[in-house]
Design a protein around this motif. Sequence first.
Motif, short mmCIF file in Angstrom:
data_model
loop_
_atom_site.label_atom_id
_atom_site.label_comp_id
_atom_site.label_asym_id
_atom_site.label_seq_id
_atom_site.Cartn_x
_atom_site.Cartn_y
_atom_site.Cartn_z
N LEU A 42 -24.04 67.36 -43.82
CA LEU A 42 -24.26 68.76 -44.23
C LEU A 42 -23.09 69.27 -45.05
O LEU A 42 -23.26 69.93 -46.06
N ASN A 43 -21.91 68.92 -44.58
CA ASN A 43 -20.71 69.38 -45.27
C ASN A 43 -20.64 68.85 -46.69
O ASN A 43 -20.27 69.56 -47.62
N GLN A 44 -21.02 67.57 -46.81
CA GLN A 44 -21.01 66.96 -48.14
C GLN A 44 -22.04 67.66 -49.04
O GLN A 44 -21.76 68.04 -50.17
N GLN A 45 -23.22 67.84 -48.43
CA GLN A 45 -24.32 68.39 -49.21
C GLN A 45 -24.05 69.84 -49.62
O GLN A 45 -24.36 70.24 -50.72
N ILE A 46 -23.45 70.57 -48.72
CA ILE A 46 -23.21 71.98 -49.01
C ILE A 46 -22.21 72.10 -50.16
O ILE A 46 -22.33 72.95 -51.04
#
Lengths: 166, 673
Positions: B520-524
Amino acid sequence: MASYEFFKSDYKFYGKHARMVSELCYLNDYQHTYFKRLVDIIPMAAVIGFRLDRKAEADYAPVETKTVFLQQMLNIKENLDFILQMMIMLENAQQIPQEEAVKKAFRGAQTKEEFEQYQDMFDSYVRGGIEELYERLVVRKADSDDDFYENKTANLMVLLERFAPR
Amino acid sequence: MKFKSIRMKNFMRYKGENTIEFSCDSKKNVTVVLGDNTVGKTTIAQAFRWGLYGAISMDRRKSDEDYLLLNNDVLAMMDANSRAEVLVEIIAMDEEKTYTILRQVQYTRAFPKMIAKEYNKKLTMHVAENGEEKTGVEIDSNKADEVINELFPKDLSHYFLFDGERWNDVTVGGVRENIKDSVHILTGLSSYQKAMWHLKDMGSNSVIRKFKGKITGNGNMYDNLEAERRQKERDIEKYMEQIQNIDVNLQNYARKIAELELQLEQNKNTEILQSRNKQLHILKNSQEAQCVNNYKVLVNEFSDKAYMLFAQPMIDAGLKMVKAVAGERRDIPHMRQASIDYILKSGRCICGTKIMPDSPELECLMEQRNYLPPADIGSLLGEFERTANRWNNRTAEAKEDFLEAANQVDRSVRAYEETCNELAAIEKQMDEQIDFGEIRGKIRYCKGEEQRLSNQKGELKGRIENCKKRIEQIEMEMKEQEAKSEENKKWRERVELAEDLYGRMSKDFAEKEQKIFLELNQQIQNNFSRMFNAKDKKIELDKQYNIQMLYQTENGFREEKNLSEGEKIARNFAFIVTIMEYSRKKKAQKECRDEVSSDTLPIVLDGPFSKLGDENIHLIAKVLPEVSEQVIIFMLRKDWEYTGLDNYVGASYSIDKDAQKAYASIRKTGGIE
């Protein structure tokens, strides 16, 4: 030589003209004054009044009279005489031959009537000039087209542009 | 999942029936409803919320009683005997079924007051195969809420139903503590948590505990051990509860400290301000003096010379006249009156002619005498010319001098005023400063409390560990004391199985949670940089799934808390888009499809762009149709042109409100108007 001499007495402003000169000149308040001294208004007003052919009647509204004292008048007498001489010369040149006009101007006032007539002409132009200066300096508000940001400076420079020869 | 239509009757600002049919086209998947300010865009968003969940607002400061559902105009027309109905019907469909959700409420009026009383609330739901809407089944009204919640999870409503005003909240939807839970629901981790809770985490009522309770033993010794175990377990629960309380307090203190530190951070330049203030005062005084000096130069110059300059045209005209007169009549060069007097005295002219009284010769000589120096006019003419020349000389450069003096005045006045403005701004800022000592004192206190609570928490954790160890010991002892019966053996096996399962699940959970967090962190971050071309900023989730915005500094990225409205919206939007994308991926994985499913929740946006700049509107808007299979936007007419979404619009509506009328109506438009 003329038997009557001009500008050898106190010079007084009355009525609305007294009020106007008091707004044009604040002694020692350089941020607000347009003229260093009251006396400096006289030659300027005379020249401007004459150039615009703007004469004004004396006004006797109950306003404190403003007086330029004799000593100061004497200091600028020479310049005022010169201005008056030009006034007599140029004003008369409209009605009489140039030669006569010049003679009249250099002869000065020969009679009491002449003296009062010239004196009166000069004062009318001064009053007209004061009104003009008042309108152009005190009443006018600088607008955004002016080259100068500060109101007083802008007004002085607009006056300069109007009256200084190009 | 797509919304097919929404039908409202007498709902808040909308009198009578209004229906919006949403575009279900896969390419042109945007439905836009345009309206001006205050015409009732938000009301449509509220209709969705009420239709689905029976509640108007997610704003915790307001209860539903604060809202009157019945249109005011309808209410005003009612008398004591009339009845009025408010209804919202939402039709939604997925690939297989069509769901019709109908929520109704009846009103009477407490005549003559303008108060509406509701007396009959009803929720009905109908589910049918696509294309066979007439058949299908009615869902039991008690179950309807549950079914709706499965289709459109209320917890996720923050992500697919927004109103713009809340976008800039501290966190999405203003529900800070729920973000982590919401993410867990979305990512399927919540079922792990539930299972683990059920198996063991809930304590004395858990599966494992109950299984253990089935095992029996013999004698006092066994009973005592069992009693002690129960005691220890109760202790653990008590300590856990205390830890939970401590955690709440710790969070409060952490928030308080963050707020206070932000205040300090924002005001850290006070000292700089003070010294700048001092400098500016000195500067101001010297600039003021400079202004006066420059004014003085200008006024003096002007008083002394300007009239001479202005008199120039008079002088020129005068000189011309004087020269004309003098040119005609000029005296004989170098001759003086005394020369004539001498000739007269001698009685004979230099040409030899005798001069008789009253003769023309005498007259001629006498006239000539008039123009010779030092006779009046002759000398005065010269005098006039000299004065004129003097005035000319004095004013030769006067105009330039005036301009220069005026420029000096202007420059100094500007500089002075700038200084004054800066001073005023600084003084205002300084006036707003608060007592730093007090803030620092508060921070010290909060940190002290934080420390104390952390210690307490550590101590409790230690005690829990001790209890657990003791329980292990007790259980070993109990095992030895256990009756060697078949029944006990069976339960023992079950306990071990459950313990194994729990162990496996908690390991899985930890791994998955970490993986999801990283993903999620990467995607955000990807989404943020894709949508907002900002190189010096990035966003990141912390362990609690709070979204932080980081600014590049010399020492790497650093969290910035003081964000602009636009930044907050951009940050939250990146989060929302990420969540939507993630749920889509998740679903595809679950259904073992390679292709990412197109079946996800629609996005309903109310006034999302009102606080954004034109460029950002475009950046955000262009990702919308890609991340969701259906986008429904209510927005200001004037902002539309910046979205660049025209090619995606499948249906468009306009909200019209006659200034004379108190209610609005919705009109289908052929295109964007």
